[in-house]
Design a protein around this motif. Structure first.
Motif, PDB file in Angstrom:
ATOM      1  N   ARG A   1     -21.962 -13.516 -17.541  1.00 16.54           N
ATOM      2  CA  ARG A   1     -21.092 -14.206 -18.494  1.00 16.54           C
ATOM      3  C   ARG A   1     -21.310 -13.629 -19.896  1.00 16.54           C
ATOM      4  O   ARG A   1     -20.350 -13.373 -20.632  1.00 16.54           O
ATOM      5  N   GLU A   2     -22.574 -13.375 -20.215  1.00 11.98           N
ATOM      6  CA  GLU A   2     -22.899 -12.828 -21.529  1.00 11.98           C
ATOM      7  C   GLU A   2     -22.287 -11.430 -21.680  1.00 11.98           C
ATOM      8  O   GLU A   2     -21.747 -11.093 -22.737  1.00 11.98           O
TER       9      GLU A   2
ATOM     10  N   ILE B   1     -18.625 -11.776 -22.415  1.00 13.29           N
ATOM     11  CA  ILE B   1     -18.370 -12.182 -23.807  1.00 13.29           C
ATOM     12  C   ILE B   1     -18.568 -10.989 -24.735  1.00 13.29           C
ATOM     13  O   ILE B   1     -17.731 -10.711 -25.624  1.00 13.29           O
ATOM     14  N   LEU B   2     -19.669 -10.265 -24.523  1.00 11.23           N
ATOM     15  CA  LEU B   2     -19.957  -9.123 -25.399  1.00 11.23           C
ATOM     16  C   LEU B   2     -18.866  -8.059 -25.283  1.00 11.23           C
ATOM     17  O   LEU B   2     -18.470  -7.462 -26.290  1.00 11.23           O
ATOM     18  N   ARG B   3     -18.353  -7.868 -24.075  1.00  7.40           N
ATOM     19  CA  ARG B   3     -17.290  -6.869 -23.928  1.00  7.40           C
ATOM     20  C   ARG B   3     -16.033  -7.334 -24.634  1.00  7.40           C
ATOM     21  O   ARG B   3     -15.306  -6.546 -25.225  1.00  7.40           O
ATOM     22  N   SER B   4     -15.770  -8.654 -24.586  1.00  7.35           N
ATOM     23  CA  SER B   4     -14.579  -9.157 -25.294  1.00  7.35           C
ATOM     24  C   SER B   4     -14.748  -8.984 -26.800  1.00  7.35           C
ATOM     25  O   SER B   4     -13.779  -8.913 -27.542  1.00  7.35           O
ATOM     26  N   LEU B   5     -16.010  -8.908 -27.252  1.00  9.32           N
ATOM     27  CA  LEU B   5     -16.263  -8.764 -28.694  1.00  9.32           C
ATOM     28  C   LEU B   5     -16.390  -7.300 -29.117  1.00  9.32           C
ATOM     29  O   LEU B   5     -16.697  -7.011 -30.260  1.00  9.32           O
ATOM     30  N   GLY B   6     -16.225  -6.381 -28.162  1.00  7.80           N
ATOM     31  CA  GLY B   6     -16.227  -4.974 -28.538  1.00  7.80           C
ATOM     32  C   GLY B   6     -17.402  -4.158 -28.032  1.00  7.80           C
ATOM     33  O   GLY B   6     -17.536  -2.991 -28.416  1.00  7.80           O
ATOM     34  N   ALA B   7     -18.288  -4.744 -27.202  1.00  3.59           N
ATOM     35  CA  ALA B   7     -19.438  -3.970 -26.714  1.00  3.59           C
ATOM     36  C   ALA B   7     -18.976  -2.996 -25.634  1.00  3.59           C
ATOM     37  O   ALA B   7     -18.243  -3.375 -24.729  1.00  3.59           O
TER      38      ALA B   7
ATOM     39  N   PRO C   1     -14.577  -8.905 -16.807  1.00  2.00           N
ATOM     40  CA  PRO C   1     -14.741  -9.836 -17.935  1.00  2.00           C
ATOM     41  C   PRO C   1     -13.612 -10.861 -17.984  1.00  2.00           C
ATOM     42  O   PRO C   1     -13.845 -12.048 -18.240  1.00  2.00           O
TER      43      PRO C   1
ATOM     44  N   LEU D   1     -14.262 -13.659 -15.584  1.00  2.27           N
ATOM     45  CA  LEU D   1     -15.358 -14.531 -16.008  1.00  2.27           C
ATOM     46  C   LEU D   1     -14.959 -15.396 -17.194  1.00  2.27           C
ATOM     47  O   LEU D   1     -15.306 -16.571 -17.276  1.00  2.27           O
ATOM     48  N   LEU D   2     -14.207 -14.804 -18.138  1.00  2.00           N
ATOM     49  CA  LEU D   2     -13.821 -15.553 -19.335  1.00  2.00           C
ATOM     50  C   LEU D   2     -12.783 -16.616 -18.993  1.00  2.00           C
ATOM     51  O   LEU D   2     -12.718 -17.666 -19.629  1.00  2.00           O
TER      52      LEU D   2
ATOM     53  N   LEU E   1      -8.399  -6.817 -21.980  1.00  5.09           N
ATOM     54  CA  LEU E   1      -9.470  -7.220 -21.070  1.00  5.09           C
ATOM     55  C   LEU E   1      -9.023  -7.096 -19.627  1.00  5.09           C
ATOM     56  O   LEU E   1      -9.845  -7.077 -18.710  1.00  5.09           O
TER      57      LEU E   1
ATOM     58  N   ALA F   1     -12.861  -1.471 -25.529  1.00  5.18           N
ATOM     59  CA  ALA F   1     -13.839  -2.417 -26.081  1.00  5.18           C
ATOM     60  C   ALA F   1     -14.071  -2.123 -27.555  1.00  5.18           C
ATOM     61  O   ALA F   1     -14.095  -3.034 -28.393  1.00  5.18           O
TER      62      ALA F   1
ATOM     63  N   ARG G   1     -11.155  -3.233 -29.539  1.00  5.56           N
ATOM     64  CA  ARG G   1     -11.170  -4.694 -29.688  1.00  5.56           C
ATOM     65  C   ARG G   1     -12.120  -5.092 -30.794  1.00  5.56           C
ATOM     66  O   ARG G   1     -11.803  -5.930 -31.635  1.00  5.56           O
ATOM     67  N   GLY G   2     -13.309  -4.478 -30.777  1.00  5.07           N
ATOM     68  CA  GLY G   2     -14.320  -4.806 -31.778  1.00  5.07           C
ATOM     69  C   GLY G   2     -13.812  -4.569 -33.187  1.00  5.07           C
ATOM     70  O   GLY G   2     -14.113  -5.326 -34.111  1.00  5.07           O
TER      71      GLY G   2
ATOM     72  N   HIS H   1     -16.897 -19.808 -25.511  1.00 10.48           N
ATOM     73  CA  HIS H   1     -17.605 -18.616 -25.052  1.00 10.48           C
ATOM     74  C   HIS H   1     -18.576 -18.068 -26.086  1.00 10.48           C
ATOM     75  O   HIS H   1     -18.572 -16.887 -26.419  1.00 10.48           O
TER      76      HIS H   1
ATOM     77  N   LEU I   1     -22.118  -4.708 -33.395  1.00 11.74           N
ATOM     78  CA  LEU I   1     -21.574  -3.766 -32.411  1.00 11.74           C
ATOM     79  C   LEU I   1     -20.767  -2.652 -33.075  1.00 11.74           C
ATOM     80  O   LEU I   1     -20.656  -1.558 -32.538  1.00 11.74           O
TER      81      LEU I   1
END
Lengths: 833, 249
Positions: free
Chosen positions: A738-739, A742-748, A826, A829-830, B81, B105, B108-109, B120, B137
């Motif tokens: 899950r983490e 989330i991180l991938r949705s934030l750009g990781a 992702p 999961l999201l 996504l 990704a 998106r960032g 989330h 990031l």
């Protein structure tokens, strides 16, 4: 849910592995001990065994026969056996009379009676046939005697009665007497076995005791060793008891370690049911009702794990007994042994309760509201009851381990060491969290290139709920055991085999008769392969008293007590042997012919409280001789040079029958050594040659075999650790996935996430490796210093391998966890919320 | 197939921030079913059916629809996504189809902020750490300071070191808003941002979101089943059975 399901499978495996290990070891011990108990008369060779390094009193046999007792004689000594083409090897020669064996039967291959086989020639252990490449009918030579090989010794009933480093050769007493091996001064063990008539079964034990007392009183001056059936196979019984105890403790350690996996798996299982439990609470279920429901489920699960372990504890020993049948000196009792299985199950259930109780209570005692929305890392169970119950369970566990152990102090020491290791790794976990937190806070992690992954990795180590502590312990405990064993083995190997002195001899030759000394020298001088030759006379002597105090009452240090028992070599020399270093006193003058003087080992002297001027009474060939200590010598035993703890002045003793012992130097090349051995033993067949390289090789392989057995146990602990690691990872896997989403949705990026996990698991591995190295080093030092009394030195290679192994294993675990987490979608999961 | 909705005249001068063309998302109806090369599959389920839209920079768009209509799936496609079975998404001139997963990704960032219905947030991290992640990031050295400022903007400067479990639902969603706005995205995608909150808290969160959007000129796509909330946007579209269309008045 999949994570929790695999977590529960691991819970089963953790319990099953530990219980199976304890059950298997206990089952094997019970089978071997049962075998010894049911065959102890055969193993001893009768109801009473009388043993002596000197020929037995001539009137003993007639005295026993006169009482209606059956007797059999067996004489043992070490010698060389020669094949038809000059092949030779060191063997243990057993000479038996016509009455042997009194109990049981010797099995000969090809099948025939023992008496007919011995009438034809000699019997040898199958190992000898393989080594020398000989077959029945081939002519073998022992001493001066040439005999045909009559067959192989498939089974000797009293094989487990004594320990022997060399394989056995059997011949008749009459033949041994013709072999020339029973020369004065030869190292021989004379045995006489006594069997009571079958019609006197009643009161057999008391009669044996009476008989033993009668024999001791009749021959007070003789160094007789008397053993009854209770002491039939002392070495085997002791080894089995010690090894099984050690293995049981390792099994218990694995089980305790597995307990951490149980706790992780159960926590994850309960966490996945948090909402269900909360709903049940909201619908009116009391915490007691929930506790009963959950306890029943967990009880069934843990019960299944313990049952699986018990079943394995039945099957594995049965298979092992079948496989080991020919290798063990006794036939194990293949019956069902419930006691060790019950003990293993009890350990399993105790550990399961100990480790499921805290997560269970945490799940059922919190309020429904808290279950729905509080911070999971803030949930703590207050009050004193849980700690009290846990302490009571630990006490029961320690009590059970101690009371069921043959050495309670060792078991208690083990429990203490386990607690220390637990605390140490918890401490290392705490330090890791604090360190990672400090680095994160100071912003050091964000100063370099690609800083985000470093910050993420370090943060994962110190965040609440981080599995770092459990993972450190899981991996560290097994690795510590392996590192400790590797360090002990490395140190022993270094002490035994490392850095042999350049002038160390290549051969020891024993049993050289005084009239053969000149021939021996001549043979070697004619050989270009032979180097320096040294000879010293050798007599057998037994310590009777020290400064007038009988040997049984001498207060010796624990390290030197052994030297007060049994037979020792005594030499005679007019001049100090080359390389002698006198620590105190002085050597006797040349041509000294006064009362006997002694030059003694300085280390033993310290342990016995002996000084220059003290008197040591030795029994030499049945005569007590008082020797005044004239000097103390520092003896470098590791130089392997010919030396004796006791060297007496010639004179009084020079007339006593003795043999010579010699050392011979060589290049050490096998071909040169073979030539030397052949030349000497061809010229002097009664002389036995022992090649130093072979002995050291045997010792090295013995150390290696023992280390392998210990390492197998270390691997068991590591396997438990790996299961715990898997359980810990599985329990946190849902959160990890899950983490990651989330991180991938934030750009990781995948690379950033992989790098962050590399940091997290790499640092954990490094800390686990360093801690395991430290614990392993401490364990090895304790064992070497206190148990083996051997020097200890740090082996950097072993420690580096431990650290590298820990990092690799942890990175592997991280890689598996990362791959799973990154494989999940992702978006999916999201969407789950 | 629905055509793109017409833009109001007042935004005609702005450049196109979001362009979606003929977006389809088709998944197997049961595990193991095989997609055909035309995007149709035997026993397949069309979650999004040919959605197209154009959105100018700075505009807010509300997408309404009942549960299960495909709203969230559409948002996942727009955020990159989820890969569409067919069609394309272009954000600020970048075609997401031409990017690898890691490039999407990174994009998106830099360019997209997302607010989810169930927040989330990462439960083991503090509010400050949660907001700092997207900044870290992208390699910002002042991530912590900027995260603290973002939290101050949403009125949570006193909750920096609290973990999500220690915050109320409204506070958690404000942290999520701070996290979404902190890197300065050009496009904000919000999926039912008030769906898990009570009316009053939800109202305050919505006020905050619109205020930040206006203040920063961020383009907003707001997915909601609440027509009143959607009505606060410049444009409103409806999703029904995977189709995107003008809402029926």
């Amino acid at each position: 849910m999949r994570g929790t399901l695999s977590g529960m499978r691991i819970v089963l495996a953790c319990l099953a592995l530990g219980v199976a290990a304890i059950g298997t070891v206990g089952g094997l011990r019970a089978a071997i001990q049962g075998g010894v108990a049911s065959q102890r008369r055969a193993i001893l060779g009768g109801d009473l065994s009388v043993e002596s390094p000197d020929p037995l009193p001539a009137d003993l046999a007639p005295f026993l026969r006169a009482q209606g007792l059956r007797i059999a004689e067996k004489t043992r000594l070490r010698s060389m056996l020669y094949g038809p083409h000059g092949q030779r090897m060191l063997v243990e020669v057993s000479a038996v009379d016509a009455a042997y064996p009194l109990v049981g039967a010797v099995t000969v291959d090809p099948a025939r009676t023992l008496s007919s086989a011995l009438a034809q020639g000699v019997l040898v252990e199958p190992l000898i046939e393989d080594r020398l490449g000989v077959h029945p009918g081939d002519t073998l030579r022992i001493g001066t005697l040439a005999l045909p090989l009559a067959g192989a010794l498939a089974h000797v009933p009293d094989g487990a009665s004594s320990t022997s480093l060399a394989p056995e050769v059997m011949l008749s007493q009459a033949r041994l007497e013709q072999s020339g091996l029973l020369a004065p001064g030869a190292l021989v063990t004379y045995r006489l076995r006594i069997a009571l008539p079958d019609d006197r079964m009643q009161g057999r034990a008391r009669r044996v005791q009476d008989l033993a007392r009668t024999i001791s009183q009749r021959y007070p001056e003789q160094p007789l060793r008397l053993r009854d059936v209770q002491d039939a196979a002392p070495a085997l019984t002791q080894v089995v008891a010690q090894v099984s105890q050690f293995m049981t403790l390792i099994g218990l350690a694995s089980l305790l370690l597995g307990g951490l996996g149980v706790a992780s798996g159960v926590s994850a299982w309960l966490q996945a049911r948090t909402e269900t439990l909360a709903v049940l609470r909201c619908l009116g279920a009391s915490s007691g009702t929930i506790a009963r429901i959950v306890s029943l489920q967990l009880g069934l699960l843990c019960g299944a794990g313990v049952l699986a372990g018990v079943l394995a504890g039945i099957v594995v020993p049965a298979v092992a007994i079948h496989e080991l049948a020919g290798l063990l000196p006794v036939s194990p009792d293949a019956g069902f042994h419930p006691a060790p299985l019950l003990l293993a199950a009890a350990f399993g259930l105790l550990v399961a309760t100990l480790f499921t109780l805290p997560p269970l209570l945490r799940a059922v005692r919190v309020s429904p509201v808290a279950l729905f929305r509080d911070d999971p890392w803030e949930r703590r169970i207050g009050g004193w009851r849980l700690p009290a119950v846990l302490a009571a369970l630990v006490a029961v566990l320690v009590l059970l381990a101690t009371l069921t152990s043959p050495s309670p102090w060792l078991a208690l020491g083990f429990c203490g060491a386990a607690a220390c290791i637990l605390l140490l790794f918890r401490g290392a976990g705490l330090l890791l969290r604090l360190g990672a937190g400090a680095v994160s806070r100071t912003g050091l992690a964000r100063t370099g290139l690609g800083s985000a992954w470093l910050a993420l990795g370090l943060r994962a180590l110190h965040r609440p709920g981080s599995p770092a502590s459990a993972m450190l312990l899981a991996l560290g405990a097994g690795l510590s055991t392996l590192a400790g064993i590797a360090l002990i083995e490395g140190n022993i190997r270094a002490a035994v085999l490392g850095q042999l002195p350049v002038d160390a001899p290549s051969f020891y030759f024993i049993d050289i008769q005084p009239d053969e000394a000149a021939r021996f020298d001549a043979v070697l001088h004619a050989l270009p392969q032979a180097g320096q030759v040294r000879q010293l006379p050798s007599l057998r002597a037994r310590v009777v008293a020290v400064n007038g105090v009988p040997v049984g009452q001498v207060r010796a240090s624990p390290q030197t007590r052994w030297a007060l028992r049994g037979d020792h070599g005594l030499s005679l020399s007019a001049a100090p042997p080359p390389g002698t270093h006198i620590a105190q006193g002085a050597w006797w003058p040349a041509g000294y012919a006064g009362p006997p003087l002694l030059s003694f080992d300085a280390d033993l002297a310290r342990g016995w409280g002996v000084r220059v001027g003290s008197t040591i009474t030795l029994n030499v060939l049945g005569r007590n001789v008082d020797l005044r200590v004239a000097s103390l010598r520092d003896i470098a035993w590791r130089s392997l040079q010919l030396n004796f703890a006791f060297i007496a002045s010639p004179g009084l003793l020079s007339g006593a029958p003795h043999t010579l012992v010699a050392t011979v130097g060589s290049s050490g090349r096998p071909a040169d050594d073979a030539a030397i051995l052949q030349a000497v033993t061809d010229a002097l067949p009664n002389v036995t040659g022992i090649r130093v390289a072979d002995v050291l090789g045997e010792i090295g392989s013995l150390v290696h075999r023992m280390a392998l057995a210990l390492q197998a146990m270390g691997v068991l602990a590591l396997l438990s650790g790996a299961l715990v690691l898997a359980a810990t990872l599985a329990s946190g896997q849902a959160a990890r996935r899950r983490e990651a989403a989330i991180l991938r949705s934030l750009g990781a990026t995948g690379r950033q996430l992989r790098a962050a996990w590399l940091v997290e698991f790499g640092v954990m591995g490094a800390v686990a490796g360093v801690a395991a190295s430290g614990v392993g080093a401490a364990l090895s030092w304790l064992v070497l210093h206190f148990v083996l009394q051997a020097p200890w030195r740090l082996l950097p290679g072993t420690l580096a391998a431990t650290i590298a192994g820990a990092i690799l294993l942890m990175l592997l675990a991280g890689l598996l966890a990362t791959r799973q987490a990154l494989r999940a979608s992702p978006a999916e999961l999201l969407r789950q919320g | 197939m629905d055509g793109p909705a017409a833009l109001p005249p007042e935004y005609s001068g702005a450049h196109a921030m979001l362009q979606a063309r003929d977006l389809w998302l088709t998944v197997p109806a049961r595990p193991g079913a095989v997609n055909t090369q035309h995007g149709q599959a035997e026993g397949s389920l069309h979650i999004v059916r040919g959605a197209s839209l154009d959105l100018q920079a700075g505009v807010s768009l509300g997408i309404v629809g009942p549960s299960g209509s495909g709203k969230t799936s559409l948002l996942m496609l727009l955020a990159g996504l989820e890969r569409p079975s067919r069609g394309s998404v272009r954000i600020d001139g970048t075609d997401l189809a031409g990017l690898t997963e890691d490039q999407r990704a990174q994009f998106r960032g830099r360019s997209i902020g997302i607010v989810f219905q169930s927040f989330h947030l990462i439960p083991s991290m503090t509010a400050l750490e949660n907001v700092a992640i997207p900044l870290e990031l992208t390699g910002r050295a002042d991530a912590s300071r900027r995260a603290a400022e973002a939290l101050e903007q949403v009125g949570l400067s006193h909750r920096l070191d609290h973990r999500p479990g220690q915050l109320s639902g409204g506070e958690q969603q404000r942290v999520a808003l701070a996290r979404a706005f902190a890197p300065g995205p050009r496009l904000l995608l919000a999926d039912e941002p008030t769906g898990n909150l009570d009316l009053e808290t939800g109202g305050r969160v919505a006020d905050l979101m619109f205020a930040l959007q206006r203040e920063r000129g961020t383009t907003l796509v707001l997915i909601t089943h609440d027509p009143a909330l959607a009505a606060r946007c410049n444009r409103v579209l409806a999703v029904s059975d995977g189709h995107l269309s003008e809402p029926v008045r």
